[in-house]
Design a protein around this motif. Structure first.
Motif, PDB file in Angstrom:
ATOM      1  N   ILE A 203       0.837  -1.208   0.000  1.00  9.63           N
ATOM      2  CA  ILE A 203       0.000   0.000   0.000  1.00  9.63           C
ATOM      3  C   ILE A 203       0.868   1.253   0.000  1.00  9.63           C
ATOM      4  N   GLU A 204       1.886   1.286   0.849  1.00  7.54           N
ATOM      5  CA  GLU A 204       2.749   2.466   0.924  1.00  7.54           C
ATOM      6  C   GLU A 204       3.503   2.696  -0.383  1.00  7.54           C
ATOM      7  N   SER A 205       4.009   1.610  -1.002  1.00  6.93           N
ATOM      8  CA  SER A 205       4.737   1.748  -2.260  1.00  6.93           C
ATOM      9  C   SER A 205       3.817   2.237  -3.376  1.00  6.93           C
ATOM     10  N   LEU A 206       2.640   1.647  -3.482  1.00  8.39           N
ATOM     11  CA  LEU A 206       1.711   2.031  -4.542  1.00  8.39           C
ATOM     12  C   LEU A 206       1.171   3.446  -4.322  1.00  8.39           C
ATOM     13  N   ASP A 207       0.926   3.805  -3.064  1.00  8.93           N
ATOM     14  CA  ASP A 207       0.439   5.154  -2.769  1.00  8.93           C
ATOM     15  C   ASP A 207       1.477   6.209  -3.168  1.00  8.93           C
ATOM     16  N   ALA A 208       2.769   5.910  -2.936  1.00  6.95           N
ATOM     17  CA  ALA A 208       3.826   6.845  -3.346  1.00  6.95           C
ATOM     18  C   ALA A 208       3.869   7.000  -4.861  1.00  6.95           C
ATOM     19  N   GLN A 209       3.676   5.915  -5.605  1.00  7.76           N
ATOM     20  CA  GLN A 209       3.675   5.998  -7.062  1.00  7.76           C
ATOM     21  C   GLN A 209       2.493   6.813  -7.581  1.00  7.76           C
ATOM     22  N   VAL A 210       1.323   6.625  -6.963  1.00  4.28           N
ATOM     23  CA  VAL A 210       0.139   7.380  -7.382  1.00  4.28           C
ATOM     24  C   VAL A 210       0.336   8.876  -7.141  1.00  4.28           C
ATOM     25  N   LYS A 211       0.861   9.231  -5.972  1.00  4.38           N
ATOM     26  CA  LYS A 211       1.084  10.648  -5.669  1.00  4.38           C
ATOM     27  C   LYS A 211       2.134  11.257  -6.588  1.00  4.38           C
ATOM     28  N   TYR A 212       3.156  10.464  -6.950  1.00  3.94           N
ATOM     29  CA  TYR A 212       4.173  10.977  -7.865  1.00  3.94           C
ATOM     30  C   TYR A 212       3.561  11.286  -9.232  1.00  3.94           C
ATOM     31  N   LEU A 213       2.731  10.379  -9.748  1.00  5.64           N
ATOM     32  CA  LEU A 213       2.062  10.636 -11.028  1.00  5.64           C
ATOM     33  C   LEU A 213       1.206  11.891 -10.954  1.00  5.64           C
ATOM     34  N   GLU A 214       0.494  12.066  -9.853  1.00  5.65           N
ATOM     35  CA  GLU A 214      -0.379  13.225  -9.711  1.00  5.65           C
ATOM     36  C   GLU A 214       0.422  14.524  -9.648  1.00  5.65           C
ATOM     37  N   ARG A 215       1.577  14.495  -8.952  1.00  3.97           N
ATOM     38  CA  ARG A 215       2.415  15.697  -8.903  1.00  3.97           C
ATOM     39  C   ARG A 215       3.003  16.020 -10.273  1.00  3.97           C
ATOM     40  N   GLN A 216       3.446  14.993 -10.993  1.00  4.68           N
ATOM     41  CA  GLN A 216       4.013  15.231 -12.318  1.00  4.68           C
ATOM     42  C   GLN A 216       2.977  15.775 -13.290  1.00  4.68           C
ATOM     43  N   ALA A 217       1.750  15.279 -13.203  1.00  2.54           N
ATOM     44  CA  ALA A 217       0.704  15.730 -14.115  1.00  2.54           C
ATOM     45  C   ALA A 217       0.155  17.090 -13.715  1.00  2.54           C
ATOM     46  N   ALA A 218       0.211  17.419 -12.417  1.00  2.00           N
ATOM     47  CA  ALA A 218      -0.333  18.698 -11.961  1.00  2.00           C
ATOM     48  C   ALA A 218       0.538  19.872 -12.383  1.00  2.00           C
ATOM     49  N   MET A 219       1.848  19.633 -12.593  1.00  2.00           N
ATOM     50  CA  MET A 219       2.779  20.705 -12.973  1.00  2.00           C
ATOM     51  C   MET A 219       3.457  20.337 -14.282  1.00  2.00           C
ATOM     52  N   SER A 220       3.450  21.250 -15.240  1.00  2.00           N
ATOM     53  CA  SER A 220       4.116  21.036 -16.523  1.00  2.00           C
ATOM     54  C   SER A 220       5.522  21.639 -16.476  1.00  2.00           C
ATOM     55  N   THR A 221       6.431  21.052 -17.251  1.00  2.00           N
ATOM     56  CA  THR A 221       7.823  21.490 -17.292  1.00  2.00           C
ATOM     57  C   THR A 221       8.079  22.261 -18.581  1.00  2.00           C
ATOM     58  N   VAL A 222       8.637  23.454 -18.439  1.00  2.00           N
ATOM     59  CA  VAL A 222       8.983  24.300 -19.589  1.00  2.00           C
ATOM     60  C   VAL A 222      10.460  24.669 -19.481  1.00  2.00           C
ATOM     61  N   SER A 223      11.236  24.299 -20.496  1.00  2.00           N
ATOM     62  CA  SER A 223      12.669  24.621 -20.541  1.00  2.00           C
ATOM     63  C   SER A 223      12.892  25.651 -21.641  1.00  2.00           C
ATOM     64  N   VAL A 224      13.554  26.749 -21.283  1.00  2.00           N
ATOM     65  CA  VAL A 224      13.772  27.855 -22.214  1.00  2.00           C
ATOM     66  C   VAL A 224      15.273  28.082 -22.354  1.00  2.00           C
ATOM     67  N   GLU A 225      15.779  27.952 -23.577  1.00  2.00           N
ATOM     68  CA  GLU A 225      17.171  28.285 -23.876  1.00  2.00           C
ATOM     69  C   GLU A 225      17.208  29.686 -24.475  1.00  2.00           C
ATOM     70  N   LEU A 226      18.064  30.536 -23.929  1.00  2.00           N
ATOM     71  CA  LEU A 226      18.161  31.928 -24.362  1.00  2.00           C
ATOM     72  C   LEU A 226      19.501  32.163 -25.036  1.00  2.00           C
ATOM     73  N   VAL A 227      19.483  32.752 -26.219  1.00  2.00           N
ATOM     74  CA  VAL A 227      20.714  33.069 -26.949  1.00  2.00           C
ATOM     75  C   VAL A 227      20.640  34.511 -27.418  1.00  2.00           C
ATOM     76  N   GLU A 228      21.812  35.127 -27.527  1.00  2.00           N
ATOM     77  CA  GLU A 228      21.912  36.490 -28.029  1.00  2.00           C
ATOM     78  C   GLU A 228      22.556  36.478 -29.401  1.00  2.00           C
TER      79      GLU A 228
END
Length: 313
Positions: A203-228
């Motif tokens: 239960i503890e292992s599966l609950d941690a996996q479920v919460k990890y999926l929910e955190r990853q899906a709740a926040m999106s990742t945006v990477s920005v490379e800046l050049v001059e």
């Protein structure tokens, strides 16, 4: 007495087996398409992404989204500050930031780049998925897009399966606790307690996996490379690079001379022995030629004398 204990253990085992079978049937029934539970985030997981989209059964879809942008900007430092402000306004966080002048990445930078070299930067942020599109659109306005890529990973079905398994395991845990409280024999209590520990670990292992999926899906990742943009001439505008060309040519000539001297010194034993052998051979050849020339002169002088040894009349 022994027979009574055996009968009691068999009865408890049968009851435990029937409970597990009923819980498994309930879990399989819960995972069917018609009775699939609604996807809900864990405590502290935040809002789910793609709130307006649903899957085929009406449940909210869970999508992990990642975006990469390369922007050409007039000032990297100003663009970094703007991205920080946009991230705060959208309740996001900056997970990684690097600024570079030239080829080496540094974490502290100056407004002019130190030596006037064009700056480049890399910023990675995490923003709530419900404001992902708006954030990307605002960041794109900071410069000219030179490259972009996006990836999406739909984890809806994986989350639903994990949630169903988690509910099944919790039902088993509750049933085992009832058996544990009703047990009278120490041996039965130890067996049930061992099974409880195993189920609780799953239960503890599966609950941690479920919460990890929910955190990853709740926040999106945006990477920005800046050049001059890089200038054709140096920032001062007084040189076209002739001095650098002369310096580079002198350095090249010095390098060629260095290599030549290195080869000569390295092969010194070989050509020294060759010179010694050359002089020895030349001396021997000259000596032989001298001996041969002397013999020829004597022969010629003997052949020119008259018979009898007197002078020619």
């Amino acid at each position: 007495m022994k027979r009574t204990r055996t009968v009691r253990a068999l009865s408890l085992a049968c009851a435990l087996l029937m409970s597990l079978m009923l819980a498994a049937c309930a879990g399989s029934g819960a995972s069917t398409a018609g009775d699939m539970p609604a996807v809900a985030p864990a405590v502290g997981g935040g809002a789910l992404p793609e709130q307006g989209t649903t899957d085929g059964d009406g449940d909210a879809a869970m999508v992990i989204r990642t975006k990469t942008l390369r922007l050409e900007v007039g000032s990297t430092s100003e663009a970094v500050d703007e991205i920080r402000n946009l991230t705060r306004s959208h309740e996001g966080t900056v997970s990684n930031m690097q600024i570079a002048s030239g080829d080496e990445w540094v974490y502290h930078y100056e407004e002019a780049g130190g030596d006037g070299t064009a700056l480049r930067g890399w910023v990675t942020v995490r923003v709530p998925s419900d404001s992902y599109e708006e954030f990307v659109a605002e960041v794109a306005k900071l410069g000219t897009i030179r490259f972009q890529s996006e990836s999406s990973d739909d984890v809806t079905q994986e989350h639903v399966d994990m949630t169903a398994r988690l509910e099944n395991l919790r039902a088993q845990e509750a049933r085992l606790r009832e058996f544990f409280e009703a047990a009278k024999d120490v041996e039965d209590m130890l067996s049930i307690e061992q099974e409880l520990n195993r189920v609780r670990g799953e239960i503890e292992s599966l609950d941690a996996q479920v919460k990890y999926l929910e955190r990853q899906a709740a926040m999106s990742t945006v990477s920005v490379e800046l050049v001059e943009p890089r200038d054709i001439v140096t920032p001062s505008g007084e040189s076209w690079g002739f001095v650098d060309a002369i310096t580079t040519g002198i350095r090249g000539a010095a390098q060629v001379l260095t290599v030549t001297l290195t080869v000569i010194i390295a092969t010194a034993p070989i050509w020294a022995l060759g010179l010694v052998a050359f002089f020895v051979v030349r001396a021997v050849i000259r000596r032989r030629r001298g001996v041969a020339a002397a013999g020829t002169s004597e022969a010629e002088s003997e052949g020119s004398e008259p018979p009898g040894g007197g002078p020619v009349g």
